[in-house]
Design a protein around this motif. Sequence first.
Motif, PDB file in Angstrom:
ATOM      1  N   SER A 130       0.811  -1.215   0.000  1.00 38.64           N
ATOM      2  CA  SER A 130       0.000   0.000   0.000  1.00 38.64           C
ATOM      3  C   SER A 130       0.848   1.269   0.000  1.00 38.64           C
ATOM      4  O   SER A 130       0.356   2.352  -0.336  1.00 38.64           O
ATOM      5  CB  SER A 130      -0.935   0.011   1.221  1.00 38.64           C
ATOM      6  OG  SER A 130      -0.192  -0.098   2.424  1.00 38.64           O
ATOM      7  N   ASN A 131       2.116   1.149   0.374  1.00 38.91           N
ATOM      8  CA  ASN A 131       3.013   2.304   0.384  1.00 38.91           C
ATOM      9  C   ASN A 131       3.824   2.431  -0.903  1.00 38.91           C
ATOM     10  O   ASN A 131       4.689   3.307  -1.013  1.00 38.91           O
ATOM     11  CB  ASN A 131       3.969   2.222   1.577  1.00 38.91           C
ATOM     12  CG  ASN A 131       3.247   2.301   2.905  1.00 38.91           C
ATOM     13  OD1 ASN A 131       2.333   3.101   3.058  1.00 38.91           O
ATOM     14  ND2 ASN A 131       3.641   1.480   3.859  1.00 38.91           N
ATOM     15  N   GLY A 132       3.562   1.542  -1.853  1.00 37.96           N
ATOM     16  CA  GLY A 132       4.278   1.602  -3.114  1.00 37.96           C
ATOM     17  C   GLY A 132       5.614   0.874  -3.104  1.00 37.96           C
ATOM     18  O   GLY A 132       6.373   0.965  -4.072  1.00 37.96           O
ATOM     19  N   ASN A 133       5.915   0.155  -2.023  1.00 41.24           N
ATOM     20  CA  ASN A 133       7.167  -0.607  -1.949  1.00 41.24           C
ATOM     21  C   ASN A 133       6.996  -1.965  -2.631  1.00 41.24           C
ATOM     22  O   ASN A 133       5.962  -2.616  -2.466  1.00 41.24           O
ATOM     23  CB  ASN A 133       7.574  -0.818  -0.490  1.00 41.24           C
ATOM     24  CG  ASN A 133       7.887   0.476   0.225  1.00 41.24           C
ATOM     25  OD1 ASN A 133       8.537   1.345  -0.343  1.00 41.24           O
ATOM     26  ND2 ASN A 133       7.415   0.622   1.452  1.00 41.24           N
ATOM     27  N   TYR A 134       8.003  -2.391  -3.361  1.00 43.28           N
ATOM     28  CA  TYR A 134       7.935  -3.683  -4.039  1.00 43.28           C
ATOM     29  C   TYR A 134       8.154  -4.811  -3.037  1.00 43.28           C
ATOM     30  O   TYR A 134       9.051  -4.751  -2.188  1.00 43.28           O
ATOM     31  CB  TYR A 134       8.967  -3.745  -5.156  1.00 43.28           C
ATOM     32  CG  TYR A 134       8.617  -2.834  -6.325  1.00 43.28           C
ATOM     33  CD1 TYR A 134       7.736  -3.260  -7.319  1.00 43.28           C
ATOM     34  CD2 TYR A 134       9.132  -1.551  -6.406  1.00 43.28           C
ATOM     35  CE1 TYR A 134       7.392  -2.419  -8.371  1.00 43.28           C
ATOM     36  CE2 TYR A 134       8.795  -0.707  -7.452  1.00 43.28           C
ATOM     37  CZ  TYR A 134       7.917  -1.144  -8.431  1.00 43.28           C
ATOM     38  OH  TYR A 134       7.563  -0.314  -9.476  1.00 43.28           O
ATOM     39  N   LEU A 135       7.314  -5.835  -3.130  1.00 40.81           N
ATOM     40  CA  LEU A 135       7.314  -6.894  -2.126  1.00 40.81           C
ATOM     41  C   LEU A 135       8.521  -7.808  -2.212  1.00 40.81           C
ATOM     42  O   LEU A 135       9.017  -8.296  -1.189  1.00 40.81           O
ATOM     43  CB  LEU A 135       6.034  -7.745  -2.279  1.00 40.81           C
ATOM     44  CG  LEU A 135       4.705  -7.009  -2.083  1.00 40.81           C
ATOM     45  CD1 LEU A 135       3.540  -7.968  -2.334  1.00 40.81           C
ATOM     46  CD2 LEU A 135       4.614  -6.410  -0.686  1.00 40.81           C
ATOM     47  N   PHE A 136       9.009  -8.054  -3.418  1.00 36.29           N
ATOM     48  CA  PHE A 136      10.009  -9.105  -3.608  1.00 36.29           C
ATOM     49  C   PHE A 136      11.373  -8.574  -4.058  1.00 36.29           C
ATOM     50  O   PHE A 136      12.123  -9.295  -4.693  1.00 36.29           O
ATOM     51  CB  PHE A 136       9.486 -10.136  -4.615  1.00 36.29           C
ATOM     52  CG  PHE A 136       8.210 -10.800  -4.190  1.00 36.29           C
ATOM     53  CD1 PHE A 136       8.209 -11.717  -3.147  1.00 36.29           C
ATOM     54  CD2 PHE A 136       7.009 -10.509  -4.817  1.00 36.29           C
ATOM     55  CE1 PHE A 136       7.033 -12.339  -2.747  1.00 36.29           C
ATOM     56  CE2 PHE A 136       5.826 -11.121  -4.429  1.00 36.29           C
ATOM     57  CZ  PHE A 136       5.841 -12.037  -3.383  1.00 36.29           C
ATOM     58  N   SER A 137      11.687  -7.315  -3.720  1.00 38.33           N
ATOM     59  CA  SER A 137      12.964  -6.729  -4.128  1.00 38.33           C
ATOM     60  C   SER A 137      14.054  -6.844  -3.073  1.00 38.33           C
ATOM     61  O   SER A 137      15.119  -6.251  -3.222  1.00 38.33           O
ATOM     62  CB  SER A 137      12.779  -5.250  -4.486  1.00 38.33           C
ATOM     63  OG  SER A 137      12.083  -5.110  -5.703  1.00 38.33           O
ATOM     64  N   GLY A 138      13.788  -7.552  -1.984  1.00 38.18           N
ATOM     65  CA  GLY A 138      14.761  -7.589  -0.903  1.00 38.18           C
ATOM     66  C   GLY A 138      14.794  -6.245  -0.206  1.00 38.18           C
ATOM     67  O   GLY A 138      13.750  -5.695   0.157  1.00 38.18           O
ATOM     68  N   SER A 139      15.991  -5.692  -0.027  1.00 36.85           N
ATOM     69  CA  SER A 139      16.110  -4.392   0.634  1.00 36.85           C
ATOM     70  C   SER A 139      15.928  -3.228  -0.342  1.00 36.85           C
ATOM     71  O   SER A 139      15.834  -2.075   0.076  1.00 36.85           O
ATOM     72  CB  SER A 139      17.478  -4.277   1.311  1.00 36.85           C
ATOM     73  OG  SER A 139      18.524  -4.319   0.349  1.00 36.85           O
ATOM     74  N   LYS A 140      15.836  -3.511  -1.642  1.00 37.50           N
ATOM     75  CA  LYS A 140      15.649  -2.459  -2.652  1.00 37.50           C
ATOM     76  C   LYS A 140      14.160  -2.247  -2.900  1.00 37.50           C
ATOM     77  O   LYS A 140      13.650  -2.484  -3.996  1.00 37.50           O
ATOM     78  CB  LYS A 140      16.355  -2.832  -3.945  1.00 37.50           C
ATOM     79  CG  LYS A 140      17.873  -3.005  -3.799  1.00 37.50           C
ATOM     80  CD  LYS A 140      18.506  -3.372  -5.139  1.00 37.50           C
ATOM     81  CE  LYS A 140      20.004  -3.508  -5.039  1.00 37.50           C
ATOM     82  NZ  LYS A 140      20.616  -3.855  -6.341  1.00 37.50           N
ATOM     83  N   ALA A 141      13.471  -1.796  -1.844  1.00 38.02           N
ATOM     84  CA  ALA A 141      12.012  -1.716  -1.904  1.00 38.02           C
ATOM     85  C   ALA A 141      11.497  -0.756  -2.960  1.00 38.02           C
ATOM     86  O   ALA A 141      10.361  -0.882  -3.422  1.00 38.02           O
ATOM     87  CB  ALA A 141      11.456  -1.320  -0.533  1.00 38.02           C
ATOM     88  N   GLY A 142      12.322   0.213  -3.379  1.00 39.06           N
ATOM     89  CA  GLY A 142      11.876   1.172  -4.375  1.00 39.06           C
ATOM     90  C   GLY A 142      12.176   0.766  -5.801  1.00 39.06           C
ATOM     91  O   GLY A 142      11.836   1.482  -6.743  1.00 39.06           O
ATOM     92  N   THR A 143      12.787  -0.415  -5.977  1.00 34.71           N
ATOM     93  CA  THR A 143      13.169  -0.890  -7.311  1.00 34.71           C
ATOM     94  C   THR A 143      12.335  -2.106  -7.694  1.00 34.71           C
ATOM     95  O   THR A 143      12.236  -3.051  -6.906  1.00 34.71           O
ATOM     96  CB  THR A 143      14.656  -1.290  -7.341  1.00 34.71           C
ATOM     97  OG1 THR A 143      15.443  -0.166  -6.958  1.00 34.71           O
ATOM     98  CG2 THR A 143      15.066  -1.761  -8.726  1.00 34.71           C
ATOM     99  N   PRO A 144      11.727  -2.135  -8.887  1.00 38.93           N
ATOM    100  CA  PRO A 144      10.990  -3.332  -9.306  1.00 38.93           C
ATOM    101  C   PRO A 144      11.929  -4.541  -9.297  1.00 38.93           C
ATOM    102  O   PRO A 144      13.038  -4.465  -9.828  1.00 38.93           O
ATOM    103  CB  PRO A 144      10.540  -2.996 -10.730  1.00 38.93           C
ATOM    104  CG  PRO A 144      10.560  -1.505 -10.790  1.00 38.93           C
ATOM    105  CD  PRO A 144      11.680  -1.068  -9.908  1.00 38.93           C
ATOM    106  N   PRO A 145      11.522  -5.642  -8.693  1.00 39.85           N
ATOM    107  CA  PRO A 145      12.420  -6.798  -8.616  1.00 39.85           C
ATOM    108  C   PRO A 145      12.753  -7.396  -9.976  1.00 39.85           C
ATOM    109  O   PRO A 145      13.867  -7.880 -10.191  1.00 39.85           O
ATOM    110  CB  PRO A 145      11.653  -7.792  -7.741  1.00 39.85           C
ATOM    111  CG  PRO A 145      10.226  -7.349  -7.813  1.00 39.85           C
ATOM    112  CD  PRO A 145      10.261  -5.871  -7.982  1.00 39.85           C
ATOM    113  N   TYR A 146      11.810  -7.365 -10.901  1.00 31.10           N
ATOM    114  CA  TYR A 146      12.036  -7.985 -12.210  1.00 31.10           C
ATOM    115  C   TYR A 146      11.834  -6.959 -13.317  1.00 31.10           C
ATOM    116  O   TYR A 146      10.895  -6.163 -13.297  1.00 31.10           O
ATOM    117  CB  TYR A 146      11.089  -9.173 -12.408  1.00 31.10           C
ATOM    118  CG  TYR A 146      11.408 -10.319 -11.480  1.00 31.10           C
ATOM    119  CD1 TYR A 146      12.405 -11.236 -11.796  1.00 31.10           C
ATOM    120  CD2 TYR A 146      10.737 -10.453 -10.264  1.00 31.10           C
ATOM    121  CE1 TYR A 146      12.712 -12.279 -10.930  1.00 31.10           C
ATOM    122  CE2 TYR A 146      11.050 -11.484  -9.401  1.00 31.10           C
ATOM    123  CZ  TYR A 146      12.042 -12.387  -9.736  1.00 31.10           C
ATOM    124  OH  TYR A 146      12.362 -13.404  -8.881  1.00 31.10           O
ATOM    125  N   SER A 147      12.750  -6.975 -14.250  1.00 29.72           N
ATOM    126  CA  SER A 147      12.692  -6.048 -15.371  1.00 29.72           C
ATOM    127  C   SER A 147      13.157  -6.761 -16.635  1.00 29.72           C
ATOM    128  O   SER A 147      13.773  -7.829 -16.563  1.00 29.72           O
ATOM    129  CB  SER A 147      13.578  -4.831 -15.086  1.00 29.72           C
ATOM    130  OG  SER A 147      13.470  -3.877 -16.121  1.00 29.72           O
TER     131      SER A 147
END
Length: 307
Positions: A130-147
Motif C-alpha cells: 500500500s506504500n508503493g514498496n515492491y514486495l520481492f525486491s529484498g532491501s531495494k524496496a523502491g526498485t521493481p524486482p524484475y525487469s
Amino acid sequence: MKISTSLYFDRSTQQLGNVQAKLTKVQEQLSTGLQIVKPSDAPDKASLVTRLESELARQSGYQDTLKSVNVRLSAEETALKNTSDVMYRVKELAVQAANDTLGAQDRQSIALELGTLRDQILSMANSQDSNGNYLFSGSKAGTPPYSKDASGVVYYQGDQARMKVNVGDSRRMNLNMPGSDAFVRVVRDDGKGAQTGVDFFQALDDLVTAVKSSDYSNIQRGISEVDGLQQGVSEGLAQIGTDLTVVDMQNSVLDEVVLRLKATRSDVEDLDYTEAITRMNKDQLALQAAQSGFAKISQLSLFNYIK
C-alpha cells in the motif's frame, strides 16, 4: 505567654486553608478518577506510573510493527498464492502441448496463452504494498524486482536481503521475502554433461518457445522444470505461512504483556472511590467545624465585655 487576637485569626486561617486544601485534593481525585493528580501527590508512585507508561508505549510500538509486518506478509502470501494457481494452469497447458494429436496451430494458441500467463506471473512478482514498496525486491524496496532488458529477457534486479524488525524486547522476525527465494532458478542439463542454473522467467520463456516450435523434447523438459518452479513458489508460501504464525503468536504475547502492565498501572494510580468519598465527607465535616469555630472565635473581643 500572651495569645493575641491576631494569633487566633492566623491559626484559624491556617487551619481553614489546610482543611480546604485536603478537600480540594480529594475532589480533584474524584473528578479525574486518579489517586495521583500531580507528581507531588506521591513522587514514588508518579515515577512508577511514568515507567509503566513508557513500557506500554514501547509495547504499543511493537504491536504497530506487527500490524505492518502482517499487512506486508499477507500481500506476499496473496501474490504467491495467485502465482501458484497460474503455475498449475501453465503445467496443464504444457502437458496438453506435449500431446501428439495436436497440430501446429493448436500449439500456437497454447503458446499464446502461456505467454499471457508468464506476463501475469511477472506482474505478480512485481507486486507492491500500500506504500508503493515492491514486495520481492529484498532491501531495494523502491526498485521493481524484475525487469526486461533490450532483448526482452527478464532478470532479477533486487537483492537477497531479508529485512528484520524488532517485534519484542528480544524478538526479531522477517519483514520480507526476496524474489529469488520464491521465483527460484532451476537446474538444467546443457546436453554436454554439465548443469547450469536457469532463471524462473527464462525457463517459462523457453517453454513458450518450445511449444511454438513443437519441440517435443524441450516441451518435456519444460514440464519437468515447471514442477521445480512450482515447488519454489510452494516453499515460499510455506515460509510466509510460518512467519504469519509467528506474527499471531507474538501478538498474543504482547497482548498479555500490555494487559499485565495496564493492570499494574491501574493498581498504582486508579482511585478507590469508596475510600475517596469517605475522605471527602470527613473533610467537609472538618471544614464546616473549622468555619464554625472560626466564626465564634472571630466574635471574641474585649469590647464585647466593655459593652
